[in-house]
Scaffold this motif. Structure first.
Motif, short mmCIF file in Angstrom:
data_model
loop_
_atom_site.label_atom_id
_atom_site.label_comp_id
_atom_site.label_asym_id
_atom_site.label_seq_id
_atom_site.Cartn_x
_atom_site.Cartn_y
_atom_site.Cartn_z
N ASN A 166 0.87 -1.18 0.00
CA ASN A 166 0.00 0.00 0.00
C ASN A 166 0.91 1.23 0.00
O ASN A 166 1.67 1.45 0.95
N LYS B 183 0.59 4.34 0.46
CA LYS B 183 0.48 5.34 1.52
C LYS B 183 1.09 4.87 2.83
O LYS B 183 1.43 5.68 3.69
N GLN B 184 1.15 3.59 3.03
CA GLN B 184 1.78 3.06 4.25
C GLN B 184 2.51 1.77 3.88
O GLN B 184 2.05 0.68 4.20
N ASN C 163 1.95 4.62 8.41
CA ASN C 163 1.55 5.83 7.70
C ASN C 163 1.94 7.10 8.46
O ASN C 163 1.12 7.98 8.68
C1 LIG Z 1 -2.28 8.09 5.50
O1 LIG Z 1 -2.35 9.39 6.04
C2 LIG Z 1 -2.84 10.36 5.13
C3 LIG Z 1 -2.68 11.73 5.77
O2 LIG Z 1 -2.85 11.67 7.15
C4 LIG Z 1 -4.27 10.01 4.76
O3 LIG Z 1 -4.77 10.96 3.84
C5 LIG Z 1 -4.30 8.63 4.15
O4 LIG Z 1 -5.64 8.25 3.88
C6 LIG Z 1 -3.67 7.61 5.07
N1 LIG Z 1 -3.57 6.35 4.35
C7 LIG Z 1 -3.91 5.19 4.88
C8 LIG Z 1 -3.80 4.02 3.97
O5 LIG Z 1 -4.28 5.06 6.01
#
Ligand SMILES: *[C@@H]1O[C@H](CO)[C@@H](O)[C@H](O)[C@H]1NC(C)=O
Ligand SMILES: *[C@@H]1O[C@H](CO)[C@@H](O)[C@H](O)[C@H]1NC(C)=O
Ligand SMILES: *[C@@H]1O[C@H](CO)[C@@H](O)[C@H](O)[C@H]1NC(C)=O
Ligand SMILES: *[C@@H]1O[C@H](CO)[C@@H](O)[C@H](O)[C@H]1NC(C)=O
Length: 335
Positions: A186, A188-189, A205
């Motif tokens: 993923n 984002k994380q 994340n």
């Molecule tokens: C990670 O953090 C960002 C900003 O805080 C957020 O927009 C995003 O949805 C988060 N991603 C996940 C996979 O949790």
């Protein structure tokens, strides 16, 4: 009546067999005085293990035979984690003083040093890779900062991250199974990391989440994290108390604001490793034995008292292998 009785007995026997078939554990290899904590299963046929005293075991026939070798020049090193990419290519990580990562391209006949750090207090804990060869290695905090280095070429080259997250006092990581960090695929994380010691936390994340795991001692905390589709399952406990099941497992729903919950029935004792077998079934192991959950970690059943440090499923395949003390390697078959 007699017939009824025999068929009743037969039914009972069948039940027993059916239960035994539910999870069958077979020890397939052993080597005295070697502790295995690194395990990477490429496919149902290709299995790599790494351990103490510079030891490597590799099988290319599904575990029928293992070739044991000692990495020349590293006979005293403890290779606590390994990532294998196929039958020829793998990287291994030696914990400390100095810390090394070595790489092979010829099935372990020769190893090249691709990373070395002799900084005081260096102690590498685990590596994690995604399918594209992006990877991370983490180590115990130095001057309050988590030790972290990245690779994007299957471990051929590494770059230290000088902006890694800060640890709190007495927080560190366990090098018990190479699984306290996991790659999520993923963007984002990309990685989840769990800590232990005086505190126990989940890093995800760029957030940090306190975990209601055992804490407060050098031996307590989270040892391993498994991840699938926004669900993280964390196991640990206190490695000095293998029979203690207090706060040894936490379930985290990352989609729902990282909502944490405890299992209804926890795994039995200290656990050093947890993996997803499929979207419902998890397997955990430790010096306390092997446990299975068929409901995403809510209820666990101990299926064996045999001690293992690490469990892995084939990256491409279904086979499950475990490894641990006394160089023991086992297969686990679930129906
Ligand atoms: C990670 O953090 C960002 C900003 O805080 C957020 O927009 C995003 O949805 C988060 N991603 C996940 C996979 O949790
Ligand atoms: C294992 O260790 C014991 C005790 O140190 C020693 O006697 C034995 O020879 C060792 N075994 C092997 C295979 O090295
Ligand atoms: C854990 O329990 C087993 C029996 O269930 C016992 O043999 C073992 O000694 C115990 N270990 C510790 C460290 O108390
Ligand atoms: C599971 O744990 C219980 C309680 O310690 C024990 O009685 C039982 O024998 C264990 N089962 C297996 C398969 O090890």
């Amino acid at each position: 009546m007699k017939h009824f009785y025999t068929s009743f007995l037969a039914a009972l026997l069948l039940c027993n067999i059916a239960f035994a078939q539910g999870a069958t554990l077979n020890i397939i290899a052993a080597k005295e005085n070697i502790s295995i904590r690194g395990l990477s299963v490429v496919s149902d046929k290709i299995i790599w293990c790494s351990g103490s005293k510079g030891s490597i075991a590799r099988s290319i026939d599904g575990g029928k035979t293992f070739r044991w070798t000692t990495v020349a020049g590293y006979e005293q090193n403890d290779f606590r984690d390994i990532e294998a990419f196929d039958e020829n290519k793998a990287v291994i990580m030696a914990i400390g003083a100095p810390s090394y990562i070595l790489s092979t391209k010829d099935g372990g006949k020769s190893w090249q040093k691709v990373f070395e750090d002799s900084t005081d207090g260096m102690f590498l804990d685990a590596m994690a890779f995604d399918k594209k060869g992006n990877g991370i290695v983490i180590g115990d905090p130095i001057n309050g900062m988590i030790y972290q280095a990245f690779t994007n070429d299957f471990g051929a080259t590494w770059t230290k991250n000088n902006n890694a997250a800060k640890a709190t006092k007495g927080e560190s990581f366990f090098a018990s199974s190479g699984t306290n960090i996991v790659a999520t695929a993923n963007k984002k994380q990309p990685y989840l990391l769990v800590s232990g010691g005086m505190v126990s936390r989940l890093f995800y994340n760029s957030s940090v989440l306190p975990l209601a795991m055992q804490k407060g001692h050098e031996t307590t905390g989270a040892n391993s994290v498994a991840y699938l589709k926004n669900k993280a399952v964390v196991v640990g406990g206190d490695f000095s108390k293998p029979n203690n099941s207090d706060s040894n497992c936490i379930l985290v729903d990352l989609k729902r604001n990282a909502k944490c919950s405890k299992p209804i029935k926890a795994p039995l004792g200290y656990k050093s490793c947890v993996i997803f077998y499929n979207k419902n079934t998890l397997i955990a192991c430790g010096t306390s034995g092997v446990d299975i959950s068929n409901d995403v970690g809510l209820q666990w059943q101990n299926i064996s008292k045999e001690s293992f440090h690490v469990v892995q499923k084939a990256k491409k395949g279904k086979a499950i292998f475990l490894a641990g003390a006394k160089g023991r390697i086992a297969t686990l078959v679930l129906d």
